[in-house]
Structures are given as C-alpha cells and as structure tokens.
Design a protein around this motif. Structure first.
Motif, mmCIF file in Angstrom:
data_model
loop_
_atom_site.group_PDB
_atom_site.id
_atom_site.type_symbol
_atom_site.label_atom_id
_atom_site.label_comp_id
_atom_site.label_asym_id
_atom_site.label_seq_id
_atom_site.Cartn_x
_atom_site.Cartn_y
_atom_site.Cartn_z
ATOM 1 N N UNK B 5 0.851 -1.184 0.000
ATOM 2 C CA UNK B 5 0.000 0.000 0.000
ATOM 3 C C UNK B 5 0.893 1.242 0.000
ATOM 4 N N UNK B 52 5.261 -0.387 7.338
ATOM 5 C CA UNK B 52 4.403 -1.077 8.306
ATOM 6 C C UNK B 52 4.075 -2.437 7.718
ATOM 7 N N UNK B 54 2.107 -5.726 8.333
ATOM 8 C CA UNK B 54 1.013 -6.279 9.128
ATOM 9 C C UNK B 54 0.831 -5.491 10.429
ATOM 10 N N UNK B 55 0.860 -4.183 10.304
ATOM 11 C CA UNK B 55 0.528 -3.349 11.455
ATOM 12 C C UNK B 55 1.708 -2.939 12.301
ATOM 13 N N UNK B 56 2.852 -3.589 12.119
ATOM 14 C CA UNK B 56 4.016 -3.206 12.913
ATOM 15 C C UNK B 56 4.900 -2.303 12.068
ATOM 16 N N UNK B 57 5.350 -1.198 12.658
ATOM 17 C CA UNK B 57 6.164 -0.261 11.898
ATOM 18 C C UNK B 57 7.641 -0.658 11.985
ATOM 19 N N UNK B 58 8.274 -0.718 10.851
ATOM 20 C CA UNK B 58 9.700 -1.043 10.770
ATOM 21 C C UNK B 58 10.424 0.142 10.144
ATOM 22 N N UNK B 59 11.481 0.550 10.834
ATOM 23 C CA UNK B 59 12.212 1.732 10.388
ATOM 24 C C UNK B 59 13.514 1.248 9.748
ATOM 25 N N UNK B 71 0.614 -7.501 4.497
ATOM 26 C CA UNK B 71 0.268 -6.190 3.976
ATOM 27 C C UNK B 71 1.415 -5.244 4.368
ATOM 28 N N UNK B 73 2.762 -1.371 4.229
ATOM 29 C CA UNK B 73 2.450 0.025 3.949
ATOM 30 C C UNK B 73 3.760 0.800 3.899
ATOM 31 N N UNK B 75 5.749 4.153 4.065
ATOM 32 C CA UNK B 75 5.531 5.466 4.673
ATOM 33 C C UNK B 75 6.858 6.231 4.687
ATOM 34 N N UNK D 167 -2.338 11.181 3.779
ATOM 35 C CA UNK D 167 -2.633 9.840 4.291
ATOM 36 C C UNK D 167 -4.146 9.637 4.300
ATOM 37 N N UNK D 404 -1.157 1.331 8.541
ATOM 38 C CA UNK D 404 -1.078 0.011 9.162
ATOM 39 C C UNK D 404 -2.367 -0.377 9.895
ATOM 40 N N UNK D 405 -2.527 -1.669 10.075
ATOM 41 C CA UNK D 405 -3.649 -2.172 10.867
ATOM 42 C C UNK D 405 -3.152 -2.391 12.291
ATOM 43 N N UNK D 406 -3.865 -1.841 13.261
ATOM 44 C CA UNK D 406 -3.393 -1.898 14.648
ATOM 45 C C UNK D 406 -3.380 -3.313 15.202
ATOM 46 N N UNK D 407 -2.307 -3.629 15.941
ATOM 47 C CA UNK D 407 -2.269 -4.813 16.807
ATOM 48 C C UNK D 407 -2.950 -4.442 18.120
ATOM 49 N N UNK D 591 12.229 -3.416 16.166
ATOM 50 C CA UNK D 591 11.043 -2.688 15.746
ATOM 51 C C UNK D 591 9.886 -3.115 16.645
#
Lengths: 160, 81, 286, 737
Positions: B5, B52, B54-59, B71, B73, B75, D167, D404-407, D591
């Motif tokens: 996305x 992101x 699956x909902x976890x943000x990776x930098x 999924x 995303x 950003x 966004x 993102x989809x929240x956990x 992360x």
C-alpha cells in the motif's frame, strides 16, 4: 581590570577567591570554587536553578555579585547533606522519584530546605508558591510537591 | 505476493496507483522491486522510508521477512522527540 | 567596571557625581539582569547596602521609614509594617520569586521607573514620601512627584533615594494591591491597582486613593476613581464608577504582555477587587 | 509473554539519584579542563539579511582572543541534511533568522570573549522576511532557499513549501454526504519551545592530529559524532563524544547547535574550548517546534458515528527544509476507526529558527484541532464525549488512518477507565468546564547496543549508548535484574561514550526503555547462556541440560544430574578458572515498538472578568504496555500533561513586524510554574505490547498530545465560547467573552 579579593564562608568552610567586579556569585561558585551544583538555567533570576542561601536568605546566585559576599555565610546544594546523611528533602525527592533530568533539583533542594526552616508545616499551596521561582520542565511538579510535603512531615516527627 | 500500500502523497509518483502486489521475501527486495516498478519513487526510497508490515512499523530494516499474506504500507521515515 | 562599597550616603553621592557611568547596587535584581542582557554597561557600581540605616525599617512619627537596601522578604517579615500597610507590603512581595524577594528592594523598584513596577501604585495610594540625598543635601518628595516616564524618574544628577516613608494612618484604614499576570507568579504586571481607604464609623468610605500600574507611561493616581468610592459603603454602583474612572485614566501600550483593550478593562477589575480587600481590612463589612 | 515479575513494577531509587541530589552530577556546562578557552557566538540582529562582509580583524587583535571563526571556516558538506545542520550552526552568506549565528570567538575568559564579539564588524543587507506560515506558503512570499520545493506541487504554493504528505483511505466526499452534521473549522497554534532548563553546553578539544574529544549535553552522542565528523571532515572513529548528564531535552537536543562551532574553534586555537548558550540564545537559536495553521472537517451521524474526516495541516518549521508535518498528518485521526479519512500536510519554511522535534513532534497541534472539532460535534449533537469516542475508537484490527492495521492497543481501555473514574462524574463549580481529549504517539525502536559484564563478585556492569533523560538507567537496571534473576542494586548501568560501546540512535521516539530494554534482555540471555555452559562444565554435564531459574543455573531435570543450583555469584567467582570473564552483549535494531494512546481529563475555571484560566483538576490515563518503574512512568505522564497545559494557555514565540523574537527569556516565554497547577493524577493502563518480551511500550511522548484539546474543550464549556487559537492567553479569552 583589577580583580577583587574576597574572603567568605561557603558550606561552613572559609574560602577566598579573586573575582572580576562584574562576576556573579554563581560564576564564582562554579568557575572559581569548582562547586558546580548550582546551575545556570537563565542568568536572569527567572528559573531558580542557581538557588543558594546567603546569610540564611534564599537568593538567586546569578543575581548576586561575587564581590558582594565578603564575610558572608553561603550554603549551596553541596552543603545541604552528604551521601550518608542526606537532608530529608533530598531523601524524599529520591524516594518519590521527584526528579527526571535533575537539573532543577539542586535549586529545589536549597529552596525547599529554606522554606522548611521558616515554615515547618507548609500547606500544598504554600509550597507551590514558595517554589514558583524554581522552574521544572520534566515533572509537572506533582512529585516534587509531594516530596517536600512528606519531608516536612518527617522533620516534624510525623510518618517517620 | 505481498500486498503493498502506497500512502496518499507518494501516489503522485506511482501514477496514482495506491495498491499493488509484489513478490518479495524481505523488505529490501520489496523496496528494490518497488523502485524498479516506479522509478519516480526511487529518490524517496533512497532518502529513507518506514514500512508497516502487518501493522508493525519497521524503520529502515532491510531483511525483515515478508510473507505472501503480508500487507506492507510504505511510509516516510518517521522521527521522534 | 569598578565595584565600590559606599560607607555613607555622602560617599555614594560623590561617586555618582564623578562623571562615570555609575549605577547604584542595592538588591541588584534589575541592574544585574540588565547587565546580563547587555542593555546596560555601567563603568561603576556603587553598593549602598553597607550604609548605616539603609538596611533598617524604623518606626517614625507613627509611620515607618524603609531603607533603600531593605529587601522584600525583610518587609514581609516585619509584623508592625505589615499590619499597618499590608497593601504596600504585598505589592513589594509580588516582585519576582522567593529568591528575588531575598534581594529586591522597594526603593530599587521605584528607581527603575518601570510603569509596571508593583510597589509603585501601592506607594502612590499610600502617600509615600521619598527621602532624597544629593550634592545639595537632603530633601523629601512625594513618590507621586518623582515619576517621569518609562525608565525615568525626576531624580537629579547624582541624587539617590535613601529611604521611603510610609505615614501614620488613622483608625479604620486599609490598603491593598492587586495585579493581573498571565500565570500565578513570575510575570510582570499587565495591569495593577493600589487602593488605600479610610472609613467613617458607619463603614462608609471617608477617603480613597486609587493608583494604577502598567496602563500609562508611569504608574498613575486616579483621583476620579477614589472620588467615586468616597461616601459609599462600597456598593456595586460606586465600584462600577470607580472601574469606569480607572478605564478612563488608562493610556497603555499594546505589547507582548497585553493589548490596550485588555489592559484598560483589567485595570478597572483590579481596582475594584483591591478596593474590596482594602475595605475589609479597614474593618468594613461587604 | 512473561507475566510474573519480581522487580518490574517496583519503585527503587534511581542509580544516579544520589549524585543528582547532592550536586555532584555533571551536566553539559559543568566540566572544565586546565587551559581551556571560553567561546561566545555573535548572532544576527535581523530576520533575513545578506552577509555582505565580516571584519574580524579587531576582535582577533584583542589581547586574550585565540580564535575567531565565521561561516567561511567551514568547508562545504556533500550531504544536504548535514549541510543544513552546519549552516544552522553558522550562517554562510545569509542570516536566515533573528539569532542566526554569524561568527564565534574563543578567548581566555568569558569577559574577553564577550568584549571580542563587540569588535566584530558585520555588514548586512536586509532582505524581505516572512514568519507566518500562511504568508510564507502563499505565492510571492520571500523564498528562503531556491530549488527545494516539494516535488509535484503547483504554482498555488510558494517555494517555501518543502514537503507535502497525504494519508488516508476511502472517499471523504461520500463520507461527508452520509453525515447528519458536518463541522469545518480553522485552527492556529503558536510555535513553542522545548523549554529544558539546561542550556546547550559543551567542551570540545580537537587536536592538530585530527583526534577529538567532545563532552556535551545531548539526546544522542553518536548522532553528535556522525554529524560533527561529517561537518569537520574527520573520521568518526577519531572523535570521541561523551554525553554529559542531560538537563532536559524533549526532542530539542536531537541535533547539534554549538558542537561543530566549539570543535572548529578548538581546532583553530589548538586548545580545549567550552561553549555554553545563554538562555536568550536558547530561545533565539535552538528548538522550537512548529507553529501551525489547520483546517479540520468532520462529519457525524446524530448517533455519534464519524462518517468522514479531513485534515489540512500547514506547519511552519523555520529557516531550513525539514520533514515533520507528516507526523501530524499520520497522528491526526489515529484514535479513530474511520471508513473515509484523509489527512494532508504541508511543511513550510520561514525566517525563524529551524524547528527541531518537541515530544511527539507534529502530533499535539493536529490532535488539538481534531479533538476540538470532536468536542464541538458532541456538544451540538448532545452526545457524551467519552461514549462518542468509544463508539469510534480504534482497536485491535482497525485499519489506521495512516495505513497500518493496529495490533493490540489500549485506547478503549483508557477511555473506559476515564469514564469510570470519579473525576468524570464529579460536580462542576460555576465558571468551570471539563474537557476530554484522546492522544496518540507511534513510539520507535531503532539501533541500540548494550554490553554487560559479570564481575567476579557477582555484580554486573552494563554499558548502553543512550543518554539517560529521565530515569532510564533505573529501568534498564531493573530489566537486567529481572532477566538475570538478581537484585537491582547489584547492577550498575552507565551510559558509555562513543568509544566504549556500539552505535545507538538518539534518545527519541520514546524508544529507550523499549529498545535498550530488548537489547538488555538479549545481552542478559547471552550471559546466562555462558553461565549455564560454565555450570555444565563444572558439573561435567551437557550444557543443554542446564537451565537458568531465579538467578541460578540448575540441572534441567533429574536425568541431567543431581546438583544444587549454582548462583550467578558462585559461577562468577570461579569464572577466571572456568574460561575467563563472562559477558553478554547485544546489538540490534528492534522494531514493533507498539503505539501508545492516552486520554486526558481536565477541569478548568475561567475568571469571566479577566479571562484567566486555572487548572483545577487533572487526570491522565495512558496505556504504557508495562510500567517498568511506575513512578517514572507517572512522572512522564505528569510532565507531558503540564507541557501541554503550557502550550494551551501561555507559551508562544512572539514575533514583531520586524521579524524579531520579542520574548527570548523565561520571563515572557511563560512555562507553567508550580503555583499554576494542581496535582496531576496519572492512571497507568497496561495492555502489553506483543513486540516486547515484557510488554513495554514507549510512554514519554503520548502524554503531551491530549492536553491542548482537553484544556481548550474545558474552556469552551466554562465560557460557552470555543477558542480556535493557541495559546488561549487571557487577552484572547476576554476578547472572546
């Protein structure tokens, strides 16, 4: 520019130093006597981080000249308590986690000790107004006020 | 194939495409393929992005595994205070 | 820069008269700030704290004489002074933090010539008299006559104020000072008012003096505001007239601390609130 | 996930506490060395000016002056972000804001340095300036830097517009069409400063051999090393940076302002140089955060369901390109589960000091605007503000407005706790209003290094690379103690210099307890593995047959052998004979930091005659995952709340028509003082973060996000008029009445 020779007492010890006429007590303590406990947060009397007592009176050491303190008694945070004999204000600040960065802490300790000497049983409001000149940006003051009130209680012999 | 996305303003560099499927095992592979697919995005990817998964943000992580069901995303690189 | 401790007022006056860029040092809470900020660079600082009498609060003819080097904290600790002129004392005690209180002096606050100085409206309302030492000797002057403009007083060359006299007061009198600031402490007054009242046996106002701060180039007396209160038991109508007179007397500036509109409105609010406190202190029942 | 903790959740005294209450702790300006020089910086008195010439000859000729530098002393830097940082530290060619550094002096005393500054002659040619965000964004505005306008933007915005972000998802027009009430409002917030009490201070010593030592107050000494070595053109290995104790940062010490200047002066003078900012310099030339102009439109059904939401955020970030509005656009609607949402943002340059992060950078103002409109919708539709937020609240599985989809998240739990709290049902006095707001922050992980040594006497030394900004040495020691199974006071955690432990990112993003915590647990596990191996050797059994329980090695079962447990101290005592020192370390970039939500509730009283607002009661609820040291977690929440109160009521950068800052001091930049406040009740909510072995989420930043709107919503109820601009200083409120 000729320097001025001053003899005075800091934390119970006789000291002497040479200073410029326009040098503040704060500069003298920090730069000439290596007592860096008092901090310069503003230099204009607005933050209280440089609080010391001068002949028992709470002052901002950035608003006192070194040349003015001949023959005085000065107390800084270094003179408030020792590692094995902390003043109750120091101990309660630690116990209450009432410091985060700790830069305002020396000024708070000197100011709070001065308050409790003249008013052993201050109200929350009295503590807040007495310390209004000691800026703290980390804590929101809550734990500091609680620590001072509980130090006062201990000094009165309550909740000891 | 992971579902990728692209957030709003970056779609200007993907000809308006907001979602796509990319076959990649790791974030690095995914970003490489994305840059090839949409060269206009390459500059942004090079400057740094956060992902992101699956909902976890990776930098700035290259080797985070991506599954076919993921999924992802894309950003801008996030900063804090 | 030189730093000299003057032994007596004659020496202090002589030092001021040397032609150097000399400033007096009492509490130092203003001059040292100005030096730090680079606004002032005196070549000579004359410390007047060691001069005999300058650090004293003494009873005199039923009133009190306050030396030029007396700190706000010392005034606040003087029970007799506080009982007689609570408004003046609370005005001085509002200057700066507890730390500043340990040093700042009422006379210094007056000599700065700041329109927003807290002590000045209270001194004006109290009818305070300044004692001036200069090359041609000693003279007394009403504080009200000393004010000139922002940063300026009518002190002559090489003159200094050695003390301020707060006169004796009749029965059933009371004073009060209030200021508005955006926080609860540590700010400069945006608008302020000192009110001094004497009541008659029936609780009606016999004499009233109202002075405002921070709403004109100097602190100002507002005779119409005082007149509005005279003869009244401080009922709503009199207070409204007092507030209106205060608003009419305002000539403030727009700045980072407040707008013209705001300062004008607040001056009236502070005056009426201070009047109520002064009234109660004088023994009146609201 | 671990649940039964022995040490986590207790409140031990912090390891650096004694030094901090006795005046021993060494901050940025507390260090001196023999022979050092004192430096001062000359700053522009103009908002925008070309530097035609600088004549330093008279200053250089003054007795006691050892070095004078200007922008010409710095060579060009290839990386453009490092170049902006350098040019912010020392202007080259143009002074871009009031207070921009133009020259610096090192001399034998502070007095001589100050004297020398007066002898530097600068010829300026004054240029047109702009300090307001909407004016700076309009076509025709004076442009700060050419060629940096964000790609794909049209002629309707000026070249100062350096970033554009958008966004969201769904179709907002369709969303608004479904609404029964749509409210569209414009808000403004002032720039505010981080307001740390310790001004920036450093002691630099850069020798002719290219080796340097730097002592400074910073949120990240590795960042300082990387940036300074790039600017000065030296190898980062040759510059050792030691972080002093730090007297507050809040994001404001995540960059450099004076360190490259001090290093350059030291290099030129061949002596150590101490450089400390005055408070005036702190206000004029460090920080602040962005000011903002924002349009918020939200549509709602009569029942309280949000049907569509749109935000347009214009942020002003000072004199150099920056990227921060995106954090605002991502945060604006994060609290809600929305089908149709869009948040757009524009970053705009002006003639003001370059912005730097301030606690949850970009989020407080955007959330203030959104939560104000939420409050107005609830008011107009006569809905309960907490119930309405609960109806729309984001929860596990919600597709967030930023992608993102929240956990697992704790917003619903925080709202429910707020609703059930006695504060919410307490009666209100006259002229008093009660405001509620949600808030959100992402939290980060990032690069981290931890090194742990098990000493022969059974104590542990731990070195980590993140400055301790508010008690992190305590929480790290606690996690180490928990992981090793030993007492808290047997561990000493120190912040190592850049030569003693591996790279660590800056202390930002509420990342330290999370990221250093993970590295600490992993380092402990590495040491435990080695200790189990040593025990196995001693017992002459298989290493796999040993497990670690309650701070001791023990055989994993009857088959493994019958030996009494061997404690950490016992294993350590013989380590010299069993294979040498025992240590554990971990380097990584964890992360999954886990986002954090908070809900704040405040009662405010407004004096109808003066417009003065006082805070009567304050309660803050926040999901922190797991509170390691609850007292310091409460402190973070309380401190954040009070910073937000200051932002809402009195703090602001005030510029005149001349583009000069009018209030560069604590007298007129009004941060809250002790007498302004009541106690701040901090309620900790613990919804564990699945991304951390102990469930930790960052907690430092979320707390500054909700107070702005909470206070504003309280004021709206107290006076019956809604304010659309911060700060809500008394003149503004009185005017609105």
């Amino acid at each position: 520019m000729s320097k001025i020779h001053i003899t005075t007492q800091v934390n119970g010890d006789a000291v002497e130093f040479l200073c410029e006429p326009d040098e503040t007590l704060l500069d003298v303590l920090r730069d000439r006597l290596n007592l860096t406990g008092a901090k310069e947060g503003c230099g204009t009397g607005d933050c209280g981080a440089c609080s010391v007592t001068l002949n028992g009176r709470l002052v901002a050491s950035c608003l006192v000249l070194g040349a003015e303190v001949a023959g005085s008694e000065i107390e800084t945070v270094e003179g408030v308590g020792t590692a094995d004999a902390l003043h109750p204000v120091q101990q309660h600040l630690l116990d209450h986690a009432a410091l985060q960065c700790g830069i305002c802490t020396p000024g708070i300790i000197v100011a709070a000790k001065a308050l409790l000497l003249q008013n052993p049983n201050p109200s929350e409001e009295e503590v807040r107004y007495w310390l209004a000149g000691n800026l703290c940006r980390c804590t929101g003051y809550d734990k500091i006020i609680r620590a001072v009130l509980s130090a006062a209680a201990e000094m009165r012999g309550e909740n000891a | 194939m992971a579902r990728v996305v692209i957030f709003g303003s970056l779609r200007a560099f993907t000809n308006g495409e907001g979602e796509m499927e990319i076959d990649a095992q790791t974030t690095r592979e995914l970003l490489r393929k994305l840059a090839t697919l949409h060269p206009a995005l390459a500059e942004t990817i090079e400057a740094g992005v956060s992902l992101a998964i699956d909902g976890e943000v990776f930098k700035e992580a290259w080797f985070t595994p991506i599954s076919a069901e993921s999924e992802v995303v894309v950003m801008p690189l996030m900063v804090g205070g | 820069m030189r730093y000299v401790v003057a032994k007596d007022s004659r020496e202090a006056v002589a030092l001021l008269n040397t032609g150097e860029n000399a400033r007096l040092l009492a509490g130092g809470t203003d001059v040292l700030v100005q030096m730090k900020l680079g606004n002032k660079a005196p070549s000579l600082l004359v410390d007047i704290k060691a001069i005999i009498g300058f650090s004293d609060i003494s009873a005199e003819n039923g009133g009190f004489r306050i030396g030029a080097a007396v700190s706000g904290a010392e005034m606040g600790e003087h029970a007799g002074l506080k009982a007689m002129w609570p408004g003046v004392v609370e005005a001085v005690e509002l200057i700066g933090s507890t730390q500043v209180q340990g040093r700042a002096t009422m006379v210094g606050n007056l000599c700065n010539g700041s329109p927003a100085a807290d002590a000045v409206p209270a001194m004006l309302a109290a009818g305070a008299v300044a004692r001036i030492e200069g090359p041609s000797g000693t003279r007394d002057m009403q504080v009200a006559d000393l004010l000139e403009g922002p940063g300026k007083t009518k002190l002559g060359k090489a003159e200094l104020i050695s003390s301020v006299y707060l006169p004796a007061r009749p029965e059933r009198s009371g004073d009060a000072y209030l200021r508005f600031i955006p926080r609860t402490e540590m700010d400069i007054a945006v608008a302020s008012a000192g009110v001094n009242l004497v009541l008659d046996e029936n609780g009606c106002v016999l004499e009233a003096t109202v002075a405002l701060g921070a709403v004109a180039p100097t602190a100002v007396m507002v005779p119409n505001a005082g007149a509005a209160l005279v003869g009244s038991p401080l009922e709503e109508q009199a207070l409204e007239a007092c507030a209106a007179a205060c608003e009419a007397a305002c000539n403030p500036i727009d700045d980072k601390r407040g707008t013209v509109e705001f300062r004008t409105k607040i001056a009236g609010v502070m005056a009426t609130r201070a009047a109520k406190i002064a009234y109660t202190r004088a023994g009146g029942q609201l | 996930m671990k649940q039964d903790f022995k040490i986590l959740g207790t409140r031990p005294i912090r390891p650096d506490g004694l030094d901090k209450v006795t005046g021993k702790a060494m901050f940025g300006s507390d260090k001196s060395v023999t022979g050092m020089l004192h430096a001062r910086i000359l700053r522009s008195p103009h908002a925008h000016a070309e530097i035609v010439s600088i004549d330093t000859s008279k200053a250089e000729a003054l007795a006691g002056v050892k070095a004078v530098i200007t922008g010409d002393d710095f060579a060009d830097v290839e990386n453009r972000w490092a170049r902006y940082t350098m040019q912010n530290c020392m202007a080259q060619g143009r002074a871009l804001y009031d207070g921009h550094a133009v020259a610096a002096v090192a001399a034998i005393s502070k007095t001589v340095a100050a004297e020398a500054l007066k002898l530097i002659e600068v010829e300026y040619k004054i240029l047109p300036h702009v300090t307001d965000v909407d004016e700076a964004m309009a076509p025709g505005a004076p442009v700060l830097h050419e060629g940096v306008k964000a790609r794909k933007l049209g002629d309707d915005v000026s070249g100062n517009t350096v970033g554009y972000y958008s966004f969201g998802h769904g179709d907002i027009e369709a969303g608004f069409a479904n609404a029964e009430l749509v409210i569209d409002r414009t808000f403004k917030t002032a720039a505010v400063h981080q307001g740390y009490i310790e001004p920036h201070g450093c002691l630099a010593d850069l020798g002719g051999d290219g080796r340097g030592e730097l002592w400074c107050s910073t949120q990240g000494h590795y960042m300082v090393r990387e940036v300074c070595s790039e600017i000065l053109g030296i190898d980062s290995s040759q510059l050792r940076v030691t972080a002093s104790e730090i007297g507050g940062g809040f994001g404001g010490k995540t960059t450099v302002f004076i360190e490259p200047v001090a290093l350059k002066l030291s290099q030129k003078a061949g002596k150590p140089v101490k450089l400390v900012m005055s408070r005036e310099e702190v206000f004029r030339a460090s920080g602040p955060t962005m000011s903002a102009s924002m349009d918020i439109k939200i549509g709602m059904t009569k029942a309280g369901k949000i049907t569509g939401a749109h935000a347009k955020l214009r942020y002003q970030g000072g004199a150099f390109p920056y990227q921060m509005v995106m954090m605002g656009a991502m945060s604006a609607f994060a609290a809600y589960d929305l089908e149709h949402v869009q948040a757009e943002g524009w970053d705009v340059m002006t003639n003001r000091p370059k912005m730097i992060s301030y606690r949850a950078p970009g989020a407080p103002m955007a959330v203030y605007a959104v939560e104000s409109v939420m409050d107005e919708l609830c008011q107009k539709l006569e809905l309960d503000p907490i119930d309405t937020r609960l109806m729309n609240a984001a929860r596990e599985g919600t597709k967030s407005s930023y992608g993102p989809t929240f956990k697992a998240i704790g917003l619903v739990e925080a709202l429910e706790a707020a609703k059930a709290h006695p504060h919410y049902s307490a009666p209100l006095a006259p002229n008093t209003g009660r405001g509620v707001s949600c808030g959100f922050w992402f939290n980060f992980g990032g690069q981290v290094s931890v090194s742990m040594a098990i000493n022969a006497d059974g104590t542990v030394n731990l070195i980590e690379g993140n400055p301790d900004i508010g008690g992190s040495r305590a929480s790290i020691s606690m996690m180490a103690a928990e992981a090793l199974g030993i007492e808290y006071d047997r561990i000493r955690t120190i912040v190592g210099d850049t030569a003693s432990v591996g790279f660590s990112d800056v202390t930002d993003g509420s990342r330290v307890t999370f990221a250093v915590g993970i590295a600490t647990i992993n380092a402990a596990n590495a040491a435990i593995k080695e200790m189990c191996k040593r025990a196995a050797k001693i017992w002459e059994i298989d290493a796999e047959a040993v497990e670690w329980v309650d701070g001791a090695a023990q055989p994993s079962g009857h088959n493994a052998g019958n030996f009494p447990p061997m404690s950490l101290a016992e294993i350590a005592a013989t380590s010299g004979k069993t294979g040498g020192p025992i240590a554990g370390h971990h380097e990584g970039a964890p992360d999954k930091a886990g986002v954090s939500f908070g809900v704040h509730m405040v009662d405010v009283e407004v004096d109808p005659e003066t417009g003065f607002t006082s805070i009567k009661r304050y309660t803050a609820f926040q999901d922190v995952g797991k509170a390691i040291h609850p007292a310091y977690v409460e402190g973070q929440i309380q401190g954040g709340a009070v910073q937000g109160i200051g932002w809402a009521l009195n703090e602001e950068y005030i510029y005149g028509e001349d583009g000069l800052l009018q209030n560069p001091g604590f007298l007129d930049y009004r941060i809250p003082v002790a007498s302004d406040l009541p106690m701040i009740d901090a309620v900790i909510i613990e919804v564990p973060n699945p991304g951390h072995p102990y469930g930790v989420r960052g907690c430092g930043e979320t707390a500054i996000v909700p107070p702005l709107a909470a206070v504003s919503n309280g004021v709206a109820q107290a006076i019956g008029v809604r304010m659309f601009e911060l700060p809500m200083s008394p003149p503004k409120i009185l005017k609105a009445l």
